[in-house]
Design a protein around this motif. Sequence first.
Motif, PDB file in Angstrom:
ATOM      1  N   HIS A  27       0.842  -1.194   0.000  1.00  0.00           N
ATOM      2  CA  HIS A  27       0.000   0.000   0.000  1.00  0.00           C
ATOM      3  C   HIS A  27       0.880   1.249   0.000  1.00  0.00           C
ATOM      4  CE1 HIS A  27      -3.358  -2.597   0.544  1.00  0.00           C
ATOM      5  NE2 HIS A  27      -3.020  -2.959   1.762  1.00  0.00           N
ATOM      6  N   ASP A  28       0.555   2.196  -0.875  1.00  0.00           N
ATOM      7  CA  ASP A  28       1.401   3.385  -1.060  1.00  0.00           C
ATOM      8  C   ASP A  28       0.702   4.644  -0.570  1.00  0.00           C
ATOM      9  OD1 ASP A  28       3.717   4.728  -1.881  1.00  0.00           O
ATOM     10  OD2 ASP A  28       2.808   5.268  -3.791  1.00  0.00           O
ATOM     11  N   CYS A  29      -0.094   4.537   0.491  1.00  0.00           N
ATOM     12  CA  CYS A  29      -0.767   5.722   1.007  1.00  0.00           C
ATOM     13  C   CYS A  29       0.257   6.657   1.645  1.00  0.00           C
ATOM     14  CB  CYS A  29      -1.822   5.338   2.045  1.00  0.00           C
ATOM     15  SG  CYS A  29      -1.156   4.635   3.557  1.00  0.00           S
ATOM     16  N   ARG A  30      -0.077   7.941   1.690  1.00  0.00           N
ATOM     17  CA  ARG A  30       0.759   8.899   2.418  1.00  0.00           C
ATOM     18  C   ARG A  30       0.461   8.723   3.908  1.00  0.00           C
ATOM     19  NH1 ARG A  30       4.454   8.986  -0.067  1.00  0.00           N
ATOM     20  NH2 ARG A  30       3.439   7.168  -0.956  1.00  0.00           N
ATOM     21  N   ALA A  31       1.459   8.951   4.776  1.00  0.00           N
ATOM     22  CA  ALA A  31       1.305   8.676   6.201  1.00  0.00           C
ATOM     23  C   ALA A  31       1.790   9.838   7.045  1.00  0.00           C
ATOM     24  CB  ALA A  31       2.068   7.411   6.568  1.00  0.00           C
ATOM     25  N   VAL A  32       1.002  10.137   8.089  1.00  0.00           N
ATOM     26  CA  VAL A  32       1.343  11.197   9.041  1.00  0.00           C
ATOM     27  C   VAL A  32       1.355  10.583  10.432  1.00  0.00           C
ATOM     28  CG1 VAL A  32       0.721  13.461   9.967  1.00  0.00           C
ATOM     29  CG2 VAL A  32       0.122  12.864   7.601  1.00  0.00           C
ATOM     30  N   MET A  33       2.442  10.811  11.167  1.00  0.00           N
ATOM     31  CA  MET A  33       2.506  10.362  12.545  1.00  0.00           C
ATOM     32  C   MET A  33       1.945  11.442  13.460  1.00  0.00           C
ATOM     33  SD  MET A  33       3.599   7.320  12.988  1.00  0.00           S
ATOM     34  CE  MET A  33       4.352   6.032  11.972  1.00  0.00           C
ATOM     35  N   LEU A  34       1.096  11.036  14.416  1.00  0.00           N
ATOM     36  CA  LEU A  34       0.562  11.928  15.432  1.00  0.00           C
ATOM     37  C   LEU A  34       1.171  11.535  16.770  1.00  0.00           C
ATOM     38  CD1 LEU A  34      -3.243  11.838  14.493  1.00  0.00           C
ATOM     39  CD2 LEU A  34      -1.513  13.431  13.690  1.00  0.00           C
ATOM     40  N   SER A  35       1.773  12.488  17.461  1.00  0.00           N
ATOM     41  CA  SER A  35       2.435  12.166  18.721  1.00  0.00           C
ATOM     42  C   SER A  35       2.381  13.342  19.674  1.00  0.00           C
ATOM     43  CB  SER A  35       3.901  11.772  18.466  1.00  0.00           C
ATOM     44  OG  SER A  35       4.563  11.480  19.687  1.00  0.00           O
ATOM     45  N   GLY A  36       2.351  13.025  20.966  1.00  0.00           N
ATOM     46  CA  GLY A  36       2.368  14.062  21.979  1.00  0.00           C
ATOM     47  C   GLY A  36       3.755  14.554  22.305  1.00  0.00           C
ATOM     48  N   VAL A  37       4.771  13.908  21.752  1.00  0.00           N
ATOM     49  CA  VAL A  37       6.159  14.312  21.998  1.00  0.00           C
ATOM     50  C   VAL A  37       6.834  14.632  20.671  1.00  0.00           C
ATOM     51  CG1 VAL A  37       6.310  12.915  24.071  1.00  0.00           C
ATOM     52  CG2 VAL A  37       7.012  11.932  21.893  1.00  0.00           C
ATOM     53  N   GLY A  38       7.939  15.377  20.745  1.00  0.00           N
ATOM     54  CA  GLY A  38       8.682  15.716  19.538  1.00  0.00           C
ATOM     55  C   GLY A  38       9.337  14.503  18.910  1.00  0.00           C
ATOM     56  N   PRO A  39       9.699  14.618  17.642  1.00  0.00           N
ATOM     57  CA  PRO A  39      10.317  13.485  16.937  1.00  0.00           C
ATOM     58  C   PRO A  39      11.716  13.171  17.452  1.00  0.00           C
ATOM     59  CG  PRO A  39      10.357  15.449  15.562  1.00  0.00           C
ATOM     60  CD  PRO A  39       9.544  15.789  16.769  1.00  0.00           C
ATOM     61  N   SER A  40      11.998  11.901  17.686  1.00  0.00           N
ATOM     62  CA  SER A  40      13.320  11.443  18.094  1.00  0.00           C
ATOM     63  C   SER A  40      14.111  11.031  16.862  1.00  0.00           C
ATOM     64  CB  SER A  40      13.187  10.262  19.056  1.00  0.00           C
ATOM     65  OG  SER A  40      12.436   9.220  18.449  1.00  0.00           O
ATOM     66  N   PRO A  41      15.434  10.911  16.969  1.00  0.00           N
ATOM     67  CA  PRO A  41      16.247  10.549  15.794  1.00  0.00           C
ATOM     68  C   PRO A  41      15.857   9.233  15.134  1.00  0.00           C
ATOM     69  CG  PRO A  41      17.652  11.429  17.511  1.00  0.00           C
ATOM     70  CD  PRO A  41      16.287  11.263  18.130  1.00  0.00           C
ATOM     71  N   ASP A  42      15.220   8.325  15.897  1.00  0.00           N
ATOM     72  CA  ASP A  42      14.885   7.032  15.293  1.00  0.00           C
ATOM     73  C   ASP A  42      13.778   7.115  14.248  1.00  0.00           C
ATOM     74  OD1 ASP A  42      12.718   7.463  16.922  1.00  0.00           O
ATOM     75  OD2 ASP A  42      12.844   5.552  17.989  1.00  0.00           O
ATOM     76  N   ILE A  43      13.149   8.296  14.094  1.00  0.00           N
ATOM     77  CA  ILE A  43      12.162   8.426  13.018  1.00  0.00           C
ATOM     78  C   ILE A  43      12.841   8.393  11.650  1.00  0.00           C
ATOM     79  CG2 ILE A  43      10.612   9.789  14.473  1.00  0.00           C
ATOM     80  CD1 ILE A  43      11.421  12.253  12.771  1.00  0.00           C
ATOM     81  N   ALA A  44      14.182   8.474  11.645  1.00  0.00           N
ATOM     82  CA  ALA A  44      14.924   8.437  10.378  1.00  0.00           C
ATOM     83  C   ALA A  44      14.620   7.174   9.594  1.00  0.00           C
ATOM     84  CB  ALA A  44      16.429   8.547  10.644  1.00  0.00           C
TER      85      ALA A  44
END
Length: 210
Positions: A81-98
Amino acid sequence: LIRGLLMPNGDRATVLVVDDEPDIVDRQATRLESTFRVHRAYGGREALAEFDGAVDVALLGRRMPDLSGDEVLSRFREAGHDCRAVMLSGVGPSPDIAETGFDDYLRKPVDEDALFDCVESLLARRTYDTVLREFYSVARRTALIETEHGAAELADHGAYRRLVERRRELYDRLDDAVDDLREMERFAVAIGEAIPDSEDPGSGPRADSD
């Protein structure tokens, strides 16, 4: 961007809203339903069951206890599946989102205008080719990491460094493509200048007049 962006076939786009907090799912879904076709899922495993391949954008809570947003997205990609994706989080992005494949990242609570701007921007990008879509995704993740974390912290972070290298590779490919287009344009202009206005290059040889 104009709200109510339609897909190429004229249908309303489909958005899947996923989180383990029902209030968040219902609030975001209610906002979006006036413009998009919306599916709701109250957890990661329910998202997998709800996903039917017709979803254009998925809004995924990142830290869900049954199945994280990262894992849900990974399962979507494995299924093709090639849908676009948005992460929702209560905290800021950490380096592992790479190493995740999401396209954007929104902090909770999400402002309504920011939500619509994000979804409609991703829908607009669906018309781009694969390399350009990946470049935007990689560049966005890189920028998010760099905003939250200093250079010293990231210097030895392997996943981040690989992401930066991938951004460079994609940029070089896009730059080469732009150069090719410019060369083609210059060639087309040169051909046009070489043909007199009275000639039609598609009409074939003209008969000699008596």
